[in-house]
Design a protein around this motif. Structure first.
Motif: not given
Length: 136
Positions: A42-48, A52-55, A65-76
């Motif tokens: 839950a802590r990991l999910l909140t951090s992820l 994106v959601a923080a101001p 970079p595109e690859a990093m965004r994709r990795d973060i979204l896939n992890l999320l």
């Protein structure tokens, strides 16, 4: 390196066990209390989500970079999807535990009712015998 040590301690990666079958498929397992695992995920999910959601987080996120965004979204997504079977298992466990507690309570009520009925029969039998002695 310091961040890795923090996350290693946070997620207790030293308790991680990896086995590989003859076909080269890896199985990862970790022995941890379910409450601790849920808190960590839950802590990991909140951090992820907060990335994106923080101001200003979305703008900052878009600058990656595109690859990093994709990795973060896939992890999320994978962390969120990982929780679904866990939540189902916890709901099933809670249902079974509730059912078992209810069944035990019902058994205890039946025992108390039987004891009360036996006491009433014993009391009635004693009173009937005493009345018969008094009337003769």
């Amino acid at each position: 390196m310091q961040a890795f040590r923090y996350y290693k301690r946070l997620f207790k990666m030293n308790d991680l066990h990896i086995s590989v079958d003859p076909n080269g498929h890896a199985t990862l397992s970790q022995s941890v209390q379910i409450s601790e695992h849920c808190n960590n995920r839950a802590r990991l999910l909140t951090s992820l989500v907060n990335i994106v959601a923080a101001p200003g987080g979305f703008e900052h996120f878009c600058a990656y970079p595109e690859a990093m965004r994709r990795d973060i979204l896939n992890l999320l997504r994978s962390v969120a999807e990982e929780q679904l079977p866990l939540i189902a298992a916890l709901e099933e466990h809670a249902t079974k535990a509730g059912y078992e507690r209810g069944a035990q309570a019902a058994r205890e009520v039946l025992i108390q009712e039987q004891q009360a009925a036996n006491s009433a029969l014993h009391y009635d039998a004693e009173n009937h015998a005493a009345q018969m002695i008094l009337t003769h």
